[in-house]
Design an enzyme around this catalytic site. Structure first.
Site, short mmCIF file in Angstrom:
data_model
loop_
_atom_site.label_atom_id
_atom_site.label_comp_id
_atom_site.label_asym_id
_atom_site.label_seq_id
_atom_site.Cartn_x
_atom_site.Cartn_y
_atom_site.Cartn_z
N HIS A 119 41.37 -42.44 40.86
CA HIS A 119 41.95 -42.24 39.52
C HIS A 119 40.95 -41.58 38.60
O HIS A 119 39.75 -41.50 38.89
CB HIS A 119 42.36 -43.59 38.92
CG HIS A 119 41.19 -44.47 38.60
ND1 HIS A 119 40.44 -45.08 39.56
CD2 HIS A 119 40.63 -44.81 37.41
CE1 HIS A 119 39.46 -45.77 39.00
NE2 HIS A 119 39.54 -45.62 37.68
N ASP A 121 39.82 -42.19 34.62
CA ASP A 121 40.00 -43.30 33.68
C ASP A 121 40.93 -42.94 32.52
O ASP A 121 40.77 -41.90 31.87
CB ASP A 121 38.65 -43.76 33.12
CG ASP A 121 37.85 -44.53 34.15
OD1 ASP A 121 38.46 -45.19 35.02
OD2 ASP A 121 36.61 -44.44 34.12
N HIS A 274 37.70 -40.94 40.76
CA HIS A 274 36.75 -41.85 41.41
C HIS A 274 37.46 -43.05 42.02
O HIS A 274 38.63 -43.34 41.70
CB HIS A 274 35.64 -42.27 40.44
CG HIS A 274 36.13 -43.02 39.24
ND1 HIS A 274 36.73 -42.41 38.17
CD2 HIS A 274 36.12 -44.34 38.94
CE1 HIS A 274 37.06 -43.30 37.27
NE2 HIS A 274 36.70 -44.50 37.71
N ARG A 289 31.22 -51.24 31.78
CA ARG A 289 31.73 -49.87 31.58
C ARG A 289 32.03 -49.58 30.12
O ARG A 289 32.68 -50.39 29.45
CB ARG A 289 33.02 -49.67 32.39
CG ARG A 289 33.42 -48.19 32.46
CD ARG A 289 34.67 -48.00 33.27
NE ARG A 289 35.85 -47.95 32.41
CZ ARG A 289 37.10 -47.98 32.86
NH1 ARG A 289 37.35 -48.06 34.15
NH2 ARG A 289 38.11 -47.93 32.02
C1 SIN Z 1 36.08 -47.97 37.68
O1 SIN Z 1 37.03 -47.43 38.25
O2 SIN Z 1 35.85 -47.79 36.50
C2 SIN Z 1 35.16 -48.90 38.46
C3 SIN Z 1 34.56 -48.24 39.64
C4 SIN Z 1 33.72 -49.20 40.44
O3 SIN Z 1 33.79 -50.41 40.22
O4 SIN Z 1 32.99 -48.75 41.34
#
Ligand code: SIN
Length: 298
Positions: A119, A121, A274, A289
């Site tokens: 996805h 973000d 990602h 995050r």
């Molecule tokens: C995310 O998608 O923001 C998290 C990615 C992760 O936990 O590696």
């Protein structure tokens, strides 16, 4: 002009000696020797900003920063977005989303399935994210990698029949698709209140977007949040999306980040999708995050 280039440090701090070392893959670079607990002067900030645009994901090694310092650094790139799942925001720092598989006293500490599907973000918002910073707090002894796929490369190498199928078209992005079809089987995502639902109404975005800062085109769909292509029958839309997803994550465009203690990773959601590679339930993983708001995709 981007919000990042408009932002400037309140203090002109001394220059820091640091190196930007690109990875061998078609995406990613590490930044070594920069201390993010110190204010960055405009020249150092401009180098970091440039590296972020050129390599799409940068890894700052050996950082010892507080939540407030992560927030302050993130804000130099733009307005921060507050995640709809208030349950998983860091106490006194709602700009930080806790990403974690840890459950204590029966309560999840953070969002346990963040990134389980490829996805970008907050693509389900009218103003999706420019970029996200993820700062390691507690890492498992194995697993827990994060993978990044280069969506500029995906567009540049897209077969002609798919280019023709998607050029000029839009696709719908939905946050609540995460709650359907068994995607929330482990119940990581609490039921949304009416107020939370109002924050995540479905949106549509162009399937091929132009990066507002580097001018390059990128595919902008993902299995995480894209539900269908506007104006196509369901089966045709799903077939095209499946081909786009498979093409987007071919190995030549993917960087796999193996986390080291004190890494902070900053990626560009306009250039990449990602995926969280997964962590065994018996191992603990926790990261913080921040999510920076971007422009409306065009
Ligand atoms: C995310 O998608 O923001 C998290 C990615 C992760 O936990 O590696």
């Amino acid at each position: 002009m981007s919000s990042a280039s408009l932002a400037s440090s309140p203090v002109q701090a001394a220059s820091q000696q640091f190196e930007v070392r690109p990875f061998a893959a078609n995406v990613g670079a590490e930044i070594v020797g920069l201390d993010l607990s110190r204010p960055l002067n405009d020249a150092d900030f401009a180098r970091v900003h440039r590296a972020h645009l050129d390599y799409h994901v940068v890894v700052f090694r050996d950082q010892q920063i507080t939540p407030q310092q992560q927030i302050d650094f993130s804000r130099r790139f733009g307005v921060l977005q507050i995640h709809v799942l208030k349950q998983f925001l860091l106490a006194n720092h709602p700009e930080i989303l806790i990403v974690s598989n840890i459950v204590e006293n029966g309560q999840p500490l953070g969002l346990g399935d963040a990134g389980k599907y490829w996805h970008s973000d907050l693509s389900y918002k009218e103003l999706p994210s420019l970029g996200s910073m993820l700062y390691a707090q507690e890492l498992p002894s194995e697993g827990g990698d994060t993978l990044f796929a280069n969506m500029h490369l995906a567009w540049d190498t897209l077969p002609e029949h798919l280019r023709k199928a998607v050029e000029g078209r839009s696709a719908v992005h939905s946050y609540t698709s995460r709650y359907r079809d068994g995607h929330n089987a482990q119940n990581w995502r609490p039921t949304l209140t009416p107020e939370q639902l109002a924050q995540v109404v479905v949106v549509s975005h162009p399937i091929v977007r132009t990066h507002p800062e580097n001018g390059r085109k990128a595919l902008f769909v993902s299995e995480g949040f894209t539900t269908h292509i506007v104006g196509l029958p369901e089966d045709e839309s799903q077939q095209i999306l499946n081909e786009l997803y498979a093409h987007s994550v071919r190995p030549e465009g993917v960087y796999r980040h193996k986390w080291a203690h004190n890494d902070m990773v900053f990626w560009d959601n306009r250039s990449l999708i990602h995926l969280a590679g997964g962590t065994s339930d018996h191992l603990r993983r926790r990261l913080h995050r921040t999510t920076i708001q971007g422009d409306a995709p065009f």
